[in-house]
Motif scaffolding. Structure first.
Motif, short mmCIF file in Angstrom:
data_model
loop_
_atom_site.label_atom_id
_atom_site.label_comp_id
_atom_site.label_asym_id
_atom_site.label_seq_id
_atom_site.Cartn_x
_atom_site.Cartn_y
_atom_site.Cartn_z
N GLU A 5 0.80 -1.22 0.00
CA GLU A 5 0.00 0.00 0.00
C GLU A 5 0.84 1.27 0.00
O GLU A 5 0.29 2.36 -0.12
CB GLU A 5 -0.93 -0.01 1.21
CG GLU A 5 -0.18 0.00 2.53
CD GLU A 5 -1.11 -0.16 3.73
OE1 GLU A 5 -0.72 0.27 4.82
OE2 GLU A 5 -2.19 -0.72 3.57
N TYR A 6 2.14 1.15 0.13
CA TYR A 6 3.01 2.32 0.21
C TYR A 6 3.40 2.83 -1.17
O TYR A 6 3.67 2.05 -2.08
CB TYR A 6 4.27 2.00 1.01
CG TYR A 6 3.98 1.63 2.44
CD1 TYR A 6 3.50 2.58 3.33
CD2 TYR A 6 4.16 0.34 2.87
CE1 TYR A 6 3.23 2.24 4.64
CE2 TYR A 6 3.89 -0.01 4.19
CZ TYR A 6 3.42 0.95 5.07
OH TYR A 6 3.15 0.61 6.37
N GLU A 7 3.46 4.14 -1.29
CA GLU A 7 3.93 4.76 -2.52
C GLU A 7 5.45 4.61 -2.63
O GLU A 7 5.98 4.38 -3.70
CB GLU A 7 3.53 6.24 -2.54
CG GLU A 7 3.90 6.97 -3.80
CD GLU A 7 3.07 6.57 -5.01
OE1 GLU A 7 3.55 6.82 -6.12
OE2 GLU A 7 1.98 5.99 -4.85
N VAL A 8 6.12 4.75 -1.49
CA VAL A 8 7.59 4.67 -1.45
C VAL A 8 8.00 3.90 -0.20
O VAL A 8 7.43 4.09 0.87
CB VAL A 8 8.22 6.08 -1.40
CG1 VAL A 8 9.73 6.02 -1.31
CG2 VAL A 8 7.81 6.92 -2.59
N VAL A 9 9.01 3.04 -0.36
CA VAL A 9 9.60 2.32 0.76
C VAL A 9 11.11 2.48 0.66
O VAL A 9 11.69 2.35 -0.41
CB VAL A 9 9.23 0.82 0.72
CG1 VAL A 9 9.99 0.04 1.78
CG2 VAL A 9 7.74 0.64 0.90
N LEU A 62 1.04 10.49 -2.45
CA LEU A 62 1.05 10.58 -3.90
C LEU A 62 2.38 11.15 -4.36
O LEU A 62 2.80 12.21 -3.89
CB LEU A 62 -0.10 11.47 -4.37
CG LEU A 62 -0.28 11.63 -5.87
CD1 LEU A 62 -0.59 10.28 -6.51
CD2 LEU A 62 -1.40 12.61 -6.15
N MET A 63 3.07 10.44 -5.25
CA MET A 63 4.36 10.90 -5.75
C MET A 63 4.16 11.64 -7.07
O MET A 63 3.48 11.16 -7.96
CB MET A 63 5.33 9.73 -5.93
CG MET A 63 6.71 10.20 -6.37
SD MET A 63 8.03 8.98 -6.14
CE MET A 63 7.39 7.52 -6.85
N ARG A 64 4.78 12.80 -7.16
CA ARG A 64 4.74 13.62 -8.37
C ARG A 64 6.13 14.15 -8.67
O ARG A 64 6.92 14.38 -7.77
CB ARG A 64 3.81 14.82 -8.18
CG ARG A 64 2.41 14.45 -7.79
CD ARG A 64 1.49 14.77 -8.86
NE ARG A 64 0.20 14.16 -8.52
CZ ARG A 64 -0.92 14.55 -9.02
NH1 ARG A 64 -0.93 15.52 -9.86
NH2 ARG A 64 -2.03 13.95 -8.70
N ASN A 75 3.89 13.64 -1.71
CA ASN A 75 2.96 14.38 -0.84
C ASN A 75 2.46 13.38 0.18
O ASN A 75 1.67 12.50 -0.13
CB ASN A 75 1.82 14.97 -1.66
CG ASN A 75 2.31 16.06 -2.59
OD1 ASN A 75 3.21 16.81 -2.24
ND2 ASN A 75 1.74 16.14 -3.76
N VAL A 76 2.94 13.51 1.40
CA VAL A 76 2.80 12.47 2.42
C VAL A 76 1.44 12.52 3.10
O VAL A 76 0.99 13.56 3.55
CB VAL A 76 3.90 12.63 3.49
CG1 VAL A 76 3.76 11.61 4.59
CG2 VAL A 76 5.27 12.53 2.84
N ALA A 77 0.81 11.36 3.16
CA ALA A 77 -0.40 11.18 3.96
C ALA A 77 -0.04 10.52 5.29
O ALA A 77 -0.58 10.86 6.33
CB ALA A 77 -1.42 10.33 3.21
#
Length: 92
Positions: A5-9, A62-64, A75-77
Motif C-alpha cells: 500500500e506504500y507509494e515509497v519504501v 502521492l508521488m509527483r 505528498n505524504v499522507a
C-alpha cells in the motif's frame, strides 16, 4: 519488490543537497539495496521525521515529479516505521 500500500519504501535520510540553505529542505528516501534515491519528501510539523532518520520507512501518499527541483516529491499522507532496528550507526 512490491511496496504494498506504500507509494515509497526505503531508508529515510536528511538530504545534503536539499538542506534548507540554497534549496528547500527535503528528506531523502533511499533504496537500501541500490543506494539510489527513490523520492524526496517535505518536512511536516505534524510528523516526527528527525527521529526516523536512518530507519526503514513506508510512505503513503502521492508521488509527483517537481519540474522546478527536478526530483520526485511524495505528498505524504502517512509515514510508517517498518523496522525499528535498521538504523545505520557508523563505527568509529
Amino acid at each position: 519488490a512490491s511496496t504494498g500500500e506504500y507509494e515509497v519504501v526505503g531508508r529515510l535520510e536528511a538530504s545534503a543537497v536539499f538542506d534548507g540553505n540554497e534549496r528547500p529542505q527535503l528528506y531523502r528516501i533511499r533504496d537500501s539495496r541500490t543506494g539510489r534515491t527513490v523520492a524526496y519528501m517535505r518536512p511536516n510539523d505534524t510528523m516526527v521525521l528527525p527521529t526516523m532518520i536512518g530507519q526503514h520507512v513506508g510512505i503513503m501518499g502521492l508521488m509527483r515529479y517537481d519540474p522546478a527541483l527536478q526530483v520526485n516529491i511524495v505528498n505524504v499522507a502517512r509515514v510508517d516505521l517498518l523496522a525499528s532496528n535498521t538504523a545505520f550507526v557508523p563505527v568509529d
